[in-house]
Design a protein around this motif. Structure first.
Motif, PDB file in Angstrom:
ATOM      1  N   UNK A 168       2.590  11.335  -6.744  1.00 37.88           N
ATOM      2  CA  UNK A 168       2.703  11.878  -5.403  1.00 37.88           C
ATOM      3  C   UNK A 168       3.363  10.967  -4.396  1.00 37.88           C
ATOM      4  N   UNK A 169       2.699   9.649  -4.332  1.00 31.70           N
ATOM      5  CA  UNK A 169       3.376   8.776  -3.323  1.00 31.70           C
ATOM      6  C   UNK A 169       4.712   8.303  -3.733  1.00 31.70           C
ATOM      7  N   UNK A 215       0.833  -1.382   0.024  1.00 30.68           N
ATOM      8  CA  UNK A 215       0.038   0.000   0.038  1.00 30.68           C
ATOM      9  C   UNK A 215       0.713   1.140  -0.150  1.00 30.68           C
ATOM     10  N   UNK A 216       0.315   2.460  -0.133  1.00 33.55           N
ATOM     11  CA  UNK A 216       0.876   3.731  -0.391  1.00 33.55           C
ATOM     12  C   UNK A 216       1.950   3.954   0.870  1.00 33.55           C
ATOM     13  N   UNK A 222       3.541   8.290   7.111  1.00 34.08           N
ATOM     14  CA  UNK A 222       2.403   9.079   7.226  1.00 34.08           C
ATOM     15  C   UNK A 222       2.580  10.533   7.096  1.00 34.08           C
ATOM     16  N   UNK A 223       3.761  10.942   7.549  1.00 33.64           N
ATOM     17  CA  UNK A 223       4.040  12.383   7.688  1.00 33.64           C
ATOM     18  C   UNK A 223       4.241  12.682   6.231  1.00 33.64           C
ATOM     19  N   UNK A 229      -4.976   8.059   2.033  1.00 38.20           N
ATOM     20  CA  UNK A 229      -5.048   6.816   0.940  1.00 38.20           C
ATOM     21  C   UNK A 229      -3.828   6.115   1.449  1.00 38.20           C
ATOM     22  N   UNK A 230      -3.351   6.014   2.687  1.00 40.32           N
ATOM     23  CA  UNK A 230      -2.331   5.360   3.132  1.00 40.32           C
ATOM     24  C   UNK A 230      -2.314   3.815   3.143  1.00 40.32           C
ATOM     25  N   UNK A 231      -3.534   3.368   3.316  1.00 39.73           N
ATOM     26  CA  UNK A 231      -3.837   1.897   3.023  1.00 39.73           C
ATOM     27  C   UNK A 231      -4.372   1.456   1.754  1.00 39.73           C
ATOM     28  N   UNK A 232      -4.146   2.407   0.927  1.00 39.29           N
ATOM     29  CA  UNK A 232      -4.393   1.872  -0.379  1.00 39.29           C
ATOM     30  C   UNK A 232      -3.554   1.273  -1.122  1.00 39.29           C
ATOM     31  N   UNK A 233      -4.012   0.414  -2.245  1.00 37.45           N
ATOM     32  CA  UNK A 233      -2.745  -0.157  -3.017  1.00 37.45           C
ATOM     33  C   UNK A 233      -2.495   0.765  -4.381  1.00 37.45           C
ATOM     34  N   UNK A 234      -1.523   0.784  -4.938  1.00 34.45           N
ATOM     35  CA  UNK A 234      -1.173   1.527  -6.232  1.00 34.45           C
ATOM     36  C   UNK A 234      -2.320   1.534  -7.331  1.00 34.45           C
TER      37      UNK A 234
END
Ligand code: ADP
Ligand code: MG
Length: 233
Positions: free
Chosen positions: A149-150, A99-100, A123-124, A134-139
Motif C-alpha cells: 500500500x505504501x 520511513x513510509x 501524508x495525503x 504509519x507515516x513514520x514507520x520503517x518498511x
C-alpha cells in the motif's frame, strides 16, 4: 491512452537470441483496468517494462497519451516516465532506511517539489491507502500488505496517467492480495488507468479486461462480464 502496434522484442544471449514479443497489438483506453496474464516466461514483464519505458522495443510503434515513444534520449524518457507512469512491483521496492512518508515523497523530490509540499502530499496519499498512522514507520515495521500500500501511495503521489503493476499480489497471501486489489479497484474507480500483470485467475477476475499472452503474442483479449469486487470476498 496506450496504443501499441506490431511490437517486437528479443533478448540477445551470446550468439543466440530469444524472441519474446512477436508482434503485439494492443490499445488501452483511459480508465481501463486491464489484467495481463500468461504463464511464467511468456513475456508479461517484458511488455510491462516497455510500456513503462524501462526498456525499449526492437520494432513497432508505441503511443502514450498522444506522445510517440521512440528514440527518446534518456533525459526525455525519464521526464515522460515521471510524468506519465507509476510503478508497483511484486517485491515492493521500498527503501529500507526511509520511513513510509519518506518513501512516498522521494519521487516528488526528483520532480523538484518543495519539501513542505512533499510532506503534505505524502501524508495525503498515505491517508488514502489507510496508512496515515504509519507515516513514520520503517518498511521493516510494516506487513507485506502495508508495504504494498505504501508502494501504491508512492506511485500515485505523482498523479501518473497510467499505473503499471507487475504481480503486485505475487508475494502476498490471499486475504492481503484481495485488500491490495480492493485498493487498486478504488483507484481505478476514481478514473485512473491501471494495468496489472498477474498469473492468478482470481486476481484477473477483479479487473475489467483480461489480455492473455502466449508464446509472444496476444491469444485472447476479453472483457470481464462480472468483475469480482475484491472488498466482498
Ligand atoms: P514473465 O514476466 O511473463 O514471466 P519475462 O518477460 O520476464 O516473462 O521473460 C520472458 C522471457 O525472456 C523469459 O524466457 C526470460 O527468461 C527472458 N528474459 C527476460 N529478461 C531477460 C533479459 N534481460 N535477458 C535475457 N533474457 C531475458
Ligand atoms: Mg514477470
Amino acid at each position: 491512452m496506450i496504443s501499441i502496434k506490431n511490437l517486437h522484442k528479443s533478448y540477445q544471449m551470446g550468439s543466440s537470441s530469444l524472441h519474446v514479443l512477436k508482434g503485439i497489438d494492443f490499445e488501452v483506453e483511459e480508465g481501463e483496468l486491464v489484467a495481463i496474464m500468461g504463464s511464467s516466461g511468456s513475456g508479461k514483464s517484458t511488455l510491462l517494462n516497455i510500456l513503462g519505458m524501462l526498456d525499449t522495443a526492437d520494432e513497432g510503434d508505441y503511443i502514450l497519451d498522444g506522445v510517440e515513444i521512440k528514440d527518446l534520449d534518456e533525459t526525455k524518457a525519464a521526464k515522460y516516465r515521471n510524468k506519465f507512469l507509476g510503478f508497483v512491483f511484486q517485491s515492493f521496492n521500498l527503501i529500507n532506511y526511509k520511513n513510509a512518508a519518506e518513501n512516498v515523497s522521494l519521487p516528488l523530490y526528483y520532480q523538484g517539489v518543495s519539501r513542505k509540499e512533499r510532506q503534505q502530499v505524502a501524508l495525503e496519499y498515505l491517508d488514502r491507502v489507510g496508512l496515515k498512522e504509519w507515516a513514520t514507520h520503517l518498511p521493516s515495521e510494516l506487513s507485506g500488505g502495508q508495504k504494498q500500500r505504501v508502494a501504491i501511495a508512492r506511485a500515485m503521489a505523482s498523479q501518473p496517467k497510467v499505473l503499471l503493476a507487475d504481480e503486485p499480489t505475487g508475494a502476498l497471501d490471499t486475504k492481503t492480495s484481495y485488500e491490495v486489489m480492493d485498493l487498486i479497484q478504488q483507484i481505478n474507480d476514481e478514473g485512473n488507468t491501471i494495468l496489472v500483470v498477474t498469473h492468478e485467475p482470481d486476481i484477473a477476475q477483479m479487473c475489467k479486461r483480461i489480455v492473455m499472452l502466449k508464446d509472444g503474442v496476444i491469444v485472447e483479449d476479453k472483457k470481464v462480464k462480472q468483475v469480482k469486487a475484491a472488498a466482498h470476498v
